[in-house]
Design a protein around this motif. Sequence first.
Motif, PDB file in Angstrom:
ATOM      1  N   THR A  19      20.130   0.309 -45.986  1.00 17.05           N
ATOM      2  CA  THR A  19      19.142  -0.767 -46.017  1.00 17.05           C
ATOM      3  C   THR A  19      17.992  -0.412 -45.079  1.00 17.05           C
ATOM      4  N   HIS A  47      15.078  -1.519 -42.716  1.00  9.79           N
ATOM      5  CA  HIS A  47      14.729  -2.685 -41.907  1.00  9.79           C
ATOM      6  C   HIS A  47      13.287  -2.641 -41.399  1.00  9.79           C
ATOM      7  N   TRP A  65      16.688   2.659 -40.815  1.00  9.23           N
ATOM      8  CA  TRP A  65      17.615   2.535 -41.934  1.00  9.23           C
ATOM      9  C   TRP A  65      19.030   2.334 -41.395  1.00  9.23           C
TER      10      TRP A  65
END
Length: 827
Positions: free
Chosen positions: A162, A164, A169
């Motif tokens: 993910t 951010h 990451w």
Amino acid sequence: MPVLTRDEAQTRARLLDVHRYTVDLDLTTGEETFDSTTLVHFTARTAGTTFVELKPVTLRSVTLDGEHLDPEALAGNRLHLTLTEGEHTLRVDAAMRYSRTGEGMHRFTDPSDGETYVYTQLFMDDVQRVFAAFDQPDLKAVFDVTVTAPDRWTVLANGVTTHHGDGRWQAATTPRISTYLVAVAAGPWHSIRTEHAGLPFGIHCRRSLAPHLDTDADEILDVTRQCFDRYHEKFDEPYPFDSYDQAFVPEFNAGAMENPGLVTFRDEFVYRSAVTLTERQTRAMVIAHEMAHMWFGDLVTLTWWDDIWLNESFAEYMGYQTVNEATGRYPDTWVDFAIARKAWGYDADQRPSTHPVAPDPDAVPDTAAAMLNFDGISYAKGASALRQLVAWLGEKDFLAGINAHFARHRFGNATLADFIDNLASATDRDVHAWAEAWLRTTGVDTLTPAYDPAAGTLAVTRTGSRPHRITAGVYDPDLADGRRLVLRDRLEIDVPQDAPAHLPGPRPALIVLNDGDHTYAKLRLDEHSGERALRTLSGIPDALTRAVVWNGLRDMVRDGELEPVTYLETARAHLPEETDLAIVQGVLGFASTHIADRYVTPDDRPAALALLTDLARDLIRRTEDGRDPGLRLTAVRHYIDTTDRQGTLHGWLDEGGVPGGPELDPELRWRVLTRLAVLGGTDESAIAAELDRDASATGQEGAARCRAALPTAEAKAAAWEGMFTSDTLSNYLFTATAQGFWQPEQAELVREYVPRFYPDATALADRRGPAIAEAAGRYAFPAHAVDAAHLRLAEQHLESGALLPALHRKLTDQVDDLRRALRVRKA
């Protein structure tokens, strides 16, 4: 720096229970180094001392339970820790060096567009090049990985990642996995994402390869889905991770690596140029092989490296079998395994460096020794043994044992003994005795048929000690076509036999032991069958049977029982009629790289090359109708590699293709230019012009290969300096330079470099480590120099002193191959 010993690993495993790693990597700190911060939560079962491994450029700080430790206490790659009983937290902050050798965190800048990519290869003991760890397979833990990357980069990891913002990451927390299986790949990837069985799937490559990945994406993803579904039919345990990404990465040393949820492949599998169906089949097999590791290797992991064979043998067997069963897209994969892969195993098993498929743990005392066992025995022989086990045990009982193994050791570690016990739980057969006979012994058995026409019986004699369950194929002449044979019968035989097998009817034209290739043994033909095989080999109806016979002829050449020229003449007679491309490729490969380059004398080599050139030309003519582009491509490649007709090659370059096809794509253009360089038919200006035409990474390698192949003293001196002095070549550029340097046609020109190789390679290995050492031993060895003086020189060097283990093993094998080549010439 010290390597980890088995005794040290066992001691540390008794002391520690490792729970969690929190790893934070910053990839924005420059082109040479990156920052690595690691937090390790673990328990000491008792008070004691141990160590954590790390290979930093700078160790900035270390704290244990909040107390600062002296960074200067780092000794080599070990930081010693004194522990009290109970819970502990270790924090390590360091700057780490990027690699150019495919080890640790490899960094690559694409010459096509200037984009940079990094990826980890942490196998065996390279975790410590990236973050601090208790680096052994049986100290599993969960991992939380965070990466700071440059803008526009995507970060891939073992779990779903993910973003951010601000380049940060976060990867999803992994299940319990071994340290060597942690993976990160970061860069401006070109990605194709989909979903299957409720899981995110993705394939990724560098941007300059995007059009080529797009072309093959459907095929790659179809194979991935089909194999995934087939494994779920075979295995009770569902896929154990949260996603399945496959990243095709640059300058990768292996074929692929089974990182959970993020398999990394060498990006040559993203084809820039035309390839054959057999090469596509190989890619599919590697996909299936690595996916099998998600269960066997990742879910259940070896306890120590003596059992690495089991990871690889299982994945090898399952890879070939699953592609055969699941895809329906390729020819019989076991033909390719028989003609190409098994030869790797047979060769390795006849060298002084041979070892049991499952070596005794004491024979693998440390990680350096374990690394040497990644060879044809752990892959091809081990897979052959498992195929024989399935033939003997039955697939139903085999899979029942495998599923019991997964259930009992999920997210844990297991040994060979555990594996055999789990197989034994599913059958009444004595699997333990089978394992002792097959897995704890070395060498290749030889099976020979003895047909008694008076009694109508077939006896099989065995040189060796293993039991074999085989099929004997019995063939008669085809009455409608004297060049062909027809199958009369297949006899199931257990070797050793209680009594000869009954074989009624007239004398067969041909008897083939191991018809179907279900065992691992060298095979001989009886005199009558041998004569018939040489005349009618292409008339045997089944491709796998033909592969078995070709393997028998290959072994006879290597053992001095068949003249090399007879093998070449047999190839000349039968390959124009051969319908299986894997066989054509395998036979031509052995004929050119072993027979023409090593087994015939320099005086006889021109005739051998002329025969192979004529054979390639016959295959080109056979494919003029366009119905077999793979065979035509294979023939064109071998014509280029063997011909001395510079005018033809220049004509193809000028026209941009072979009359009737194929067009000269980048791979073929560099292949032609390399051959012209060897023959003295090109120069630096032509190489530079071709590099302008193809400025890719593959083009850089092609140019390096061509420059090293030029037949001038200046070119050889420059290539040698690049390989052995400057230490600036990446692993791939080193390999390309080495491939170009030694050419049999240039034996006199490079004669002075033969004795220089040994001290220079030894010093290089000491400076640059195992990956380059292995490349030097494999590709930079003067294999063309088949003479007694070279053998004496090589033997003296092996006996003279300590060599890096990776180089010593490779040279041991090369020197034995040199001895064999001399024996073949004398025979």
